[in-house]
Structures are given as structure tokens and as C-alpha cells.
Write a protein that holds these residues in place. Structure first.
Motif: not given
Length: 502
Positions: A341-347, A357-358, A432-436, A462-468
Motif C-alpha cells: 500500500s505504501f508503495r502504491r501511495l508513493t507512486e 510525508f509523515n 530534487r523533484p521525485g527524489a522521495l 532531504g532528511r528521512i527517519l524510517v522505521g522498518l
């Protein structure tokens, strides 16, 4: 009475302490609005506000006996500095009662000029009541911030300067309103000599005492006023300023906090000066009025009335300016809490520039993602909302939700019992545009994303904090995956802040 104001303005004493401020063309705003925009730069004065004019003119007309006793004033800040500055020049004592909400910058400014500061109440009206008590107790001479003919006349010299500096056609002058002294003085002068020029008063939606009073045909006393534009947070306008405004002001326009923040940014881009909220009020009103009335090829003047901005407030202004300029839209998007679902949203975001993006896992069935997107105009908001709904993501538009913009956008997260085996990593990537989207597409779907925070700060990176969620048996494979991504990264799983809050 109108001729009396002309005489008072022409014979005012303001030029003992004030130089004529400039009337500057604003080319960027002019091109964007398709009108000729001029800024009357009252922020250039020694106390960074027009208030020095009225305060000094009043005090310069006091008798020697009145000056000897000392003066007292109630003010949200700029009139206070004007009175303190004038008292120092005239060699008298100045006691200033200020609301407890007054920015420290203005309090320090009063003290720097030798004024004695007394803090009382939450608004100008509260401070005014306390000042009246002190006036009687200590036998001081009261210098009213707006409801006094000499103060009104002092502010009216701004109108005199505008006509001197721009003898050509002027379609409208936009004037910020608190208690009404500035607009009364400007209107009384302009309308006697150039009645074809419209005088438009500008107020905040939550402090519109003058606009509401004129509409009701009587002075209203507001129960509460908004404090963002502290220089215009007045619960009741003056009796004399109300009379003059009702006679001469052509129209009023109300603006919100986001519009003021956008106007601060507009003026900064034109002048490299940072106005306080009340100082940018006229520019915000000019923009709204021009857009609503579809004005073209008109000459419009905004009085930039003050620049006593607390530096710490710039963080808030910068955050909200893009919303006010219709450069950012904010949404909550809902999606199934399921792999993919997450990938479908980012697409579905495509190459749009993402400002935020939080996300934090909190429900076994449904996820809610807080998303900020750059836009070109307000029309883009509805288009984006429809786009996300078509893609299967129920969408809530938060662009005009005050609580969401001020608080919730920084509070998405918290501890979650569902975030088992969570690994926390911090990444940097070229902005840059599309980097996320490219970053997210490189994430292995075998490990569920349980936390995500990203905020575009205008930097090159860009700075991202990710939990997996990584099962213990996958730890080695996960390390190899992270190293293969090629982005600078830091493991934060043992960071005490993470353990305390997330």
C-alpha cells in the motif's frame, strides 16, 4: 472638523524626529498581480514603526507642566517605543503599560529608549485599563495610541507624504487598522485633497473591531481578539477614529494568519526587510482585494507599518507562508495497512515536490499518512484531492485546518504496540523533484515500514527517519540492504529519544 485635521497635519511637529519614508515600487508583486504596487516604508523609521509620528506630535504639543509630570501610555509595543523615544528627546519620564503577550523585542525596545515597562493583561484593552489607573494614581499625562486628534494628525503625515511622492493617479491605499489612528489620519488628509482615491482598511479576521463596528453603525467591544498580529489586537476602536473612518473609509478587507505570513514573505522578497505581522497586514489586504475585485493595471499602495518582529516567530512565518501563498497543500491520505500500500501511495504522488510525508503505524487495518505537497495555485488543491480519491485513497484536506497546521503535523507518531522488531534509521538523499519516490521505490517490500518522517527544509539534501519491522533472522540481510542503498545513513534504534517518544 475635516479642515481642522488638514491644519493639524500640515502644522504637525513630526519632522523634529522623523524623516520622510520612501515610497517604493514592488516589481515582483506588481508583475504577479498585474497592477502597479507601491510600498510606503514606515518600517524605515528609527523605532521601525509609524507610531513615532503620532506619539511625538502629541507630546510636542503638551504644556511644560504636563511634560514635567511625565507621560503614560498603553501599547502593544510600537506606540510604546514611540512614546519612550519621544520622552527621551523631550526630557520627560515615560511609563508604558504593555500586554503580557507583547513580544520581548518590543519590551526591550521601550527599555532601550528609557521607558519604564509595566506588563498587564492579554490585549491592548487590558493594558489600557491598567494605564488609566496608574495615570490617576501617579498624576501622569496620558498619551493615547490612537484616539487623540494630535496622534491622528501625526499619522496623517503619511498621507501627505504619499501625495507629495506620487502626484500621479492612485487608485487605492491600503491601511492596517488596530485602534484606527493611522487610517483616520491618512483618510482625513487624502479624502480632502484627492477624494477619488479609495481608502481600504485591512484587519485580521479575528480582530476586526473597526470593520464590524462600521457595519453595525456603532462601536463594538469584542470579547476576544487574535494575537498573531499583536500590533492590531484591539478589542474596541477609538470614538474619534470610528467617526473619521465611518466618514471617509471606502471599504474593508479581512485576512487570515496564512495571508499575513505570505505577505511578510512577499515584502521580504521585494525589500529584504522582515515586517512584523501588523506591518504586513496592508500588503495581505491589497493582494486579497486585488484578486477578489479582479483589478488590472491599477496603482495600489500598501503602508508597511512596522518591522518589530521577534526573530523566533520567523519559524512559524516561514512554515505558514507557503500555505498563504498557495504554494503548499496539506492532506491526510488513508490506505489499507497492508504490504504494498505504501508503495502504491508513493507512486500516485508521481514527481510532485513533496514538502512533508509523515506516518506511524497505529492500526492493524488502516493507515493514515500526513502529506504536504507543493502547488502552483489554490486550484491545484481540489485537483489533487480528486486525484488521490480516484487512486483509491480516501483524502482529508487539511490546508485550512488551523489545528492540523499548527500542531498535528508535528505530532504524527507515538509508541505503537504493532511496531514489533522495529529498526530505526536516518537517511540523507539529494533533494530534487521525485527524489522521495525514488528513495521509497528502492525499499525492499519484505520489511514493513512502521514509521516515516520527512520534511522538506529547503536544503540541498532531504532528511528521512524510517522505521522498518525486521525479524531477528533477517538482521544480516537488512544490513546488506541498507548499505546497498547508497545513501548516507545512521542507525538510530538505540537513540534514547527514540526509546522515550516512539
Amino acid at each position: 472638523m475635516s479642515n481642522d485635521y488638514l491644519k493639524r497635519i500640515l502644522t504637525s511637529r513630526v519632522y523634529d524626529v522623523v524623516r520622510e519614508t520612501s515610497l517604493e515600487h514592488a516589481p515582483l508583486a506588481s508583475a504577479r498581480l498585474n497592477n502597479r504596487i507601491l510600498l510606503k516604508r514606515e518600517d524605515q523609521l528609527d523605532v521601525f514603526s509609524f507610531k513615532l509620528r503620532g506619539a511625538y506630535n502629541k507630546m510636542a504639543h503638551l504644556t511644560p507642566a504636563e511634560l514635567k509630570r511625565g507621560v503614560i501610555a498603553a501599547s502593544a509595543g510600537n506606540h510604546a517605543q514611540g512614546v519612550a523615544y519621544s520622552a527621551k528627546r523631550l526630557g520627560t519620564r515615560a511609563v508604558i503599560v504593555m500586554p503580557e503577550t507583547t513580544p520581548q523585542l518590543k519590551i526591550d525596545g521601550v527599555r532601550r529608549h528609557g521607558g519604564e515597562v509595566v506588563l498587564s493583561g492579554e490585549s491592548y484593552s487590558d493594558a489600557y485599563a491598567h494605564a488609566q489607573e496608574l495615570e490617576k494614581k501617579e498624576k501622569l499625562t496620558f498619551v493615547h495610541p490612537f484616539d487623540d486628534p494630535y496622534v491622528i494628525a501625526g499619522q496623517g503625515t503619511i498621507g501627505m507624504e504619499i501625495l507629495h511622492q506620487h502626484p500621479g493617479p492612485i487608485d487605492a491605499i491600503f491601511v492596517p487598522i488596530g485602534g484606527g489612528g493611522l487610517i483616520a489620519g491618512v483618510a482625513a488628509y487624502i479624502k480632502q485633497l484627492r477624494p477619488e482615491i479609495k481608502i481600504i482598511g485591512v484587519q485580521t479576521e479575528d480582530s476586526a473591531a473597526m470593520a464590524r463596528s462600521v457595519k453595525a453603525n456603532r462601536r463594538l467591544n469584542l470579547t476576544d481578539v487574535g494575537l498573531f498580529s499583536d500590533g492590531t489586537a484591539v478589542k474596541q476602536v477609538g470614538q474619534e477614529t470610528f467617526r473619521v473612518a465611518r466618514e471617509y473609509v471606502d471599504d474593508f478587507v479581512l485576512v487570515d494568519t496564512d495571508a499575513i505570513c505570505a505577505a511578510i514573505k512577499d515584502v521580504f522578497q521585494e525589500t529584504r526587510s522582515v515586517l512584523e505581522p501588523a506591518g504586513a497586514l496592508a500588503m495581505a489586504g491589497l493582494k486579497r482585494y486585488a484578486q477578489e475585485h479582479k483589478l488590472k493595471n491599477k496603482t495600489l499602495i500598501a503602508i508597511t507599518s512596522g518591522a518589530n518582529m521577534n526573530f523566533d516567530r520567523l519559524r512559524f512565518v516561514a512554515e505558514r507562508a507557503d500555505v498563504g501563498l498557495a504554494r503548499e497543500a496539506v492532506f491526510v491520505l488513508s490506505l489499507p495497512e497492508a504490504r504494498g500500500s505504501f508503495r502504491r501511495l508513493t507512486e500516485s504522488l508521481g514527481d510532485r515536490s513533496v514538502t512533508e510525508f509523515n506516518y506511524r503505524i497505529s492500526d492493524a487495518k488502516e493507515a493514515h499518512v500526513f502529506v504536504g505537497l507543493q502547488i502552483q495555485s489554490e486550484a491545484d488543491i481540489a485537483k489533487l484531492e480528486n486525484h488521490f480519491v480516484r487512486k483509491g485513497f480516501p483524502t482529508l484536506n487539511l490546508t485550512d485546518n488551523e489545528m492540523a497546521k499548527t500542531h498535528i503535523r508535528y505530532m504524527v507518531g507515538g509508541r505503537s504496540p504493532l511496531a514489533e522488531h522495529e529498526e530505526l534509521y536516518r537517511f540523507e538523499f539529494p533533494e530534487r523533484p521525485g527524489a522521495l519516490r525514488r528513495f521509497l521505490s528502492s525499499m525492499n517490500p519484505d520489511w514493513n515500514i512502521s514509521l516515516f518522517h520527512y520534511r522538506n527544509q529547503g536544503d540541498d539534501y532531504g532528511r528521512i527517519l524510517v522505521g522498518l519491522q525486521v525479524p531477528p533472522e533477517d538482521k544480516n540481510a537488512f544490513k546488506e540492504f541498507v548499505n546497498a542503498l547508497g545513501y548516507p545513513h545512521w542507525r538510530e534504534t538505540n537513540n534514547p529519544v527514540y526509546k522515550m517518544f516512539l
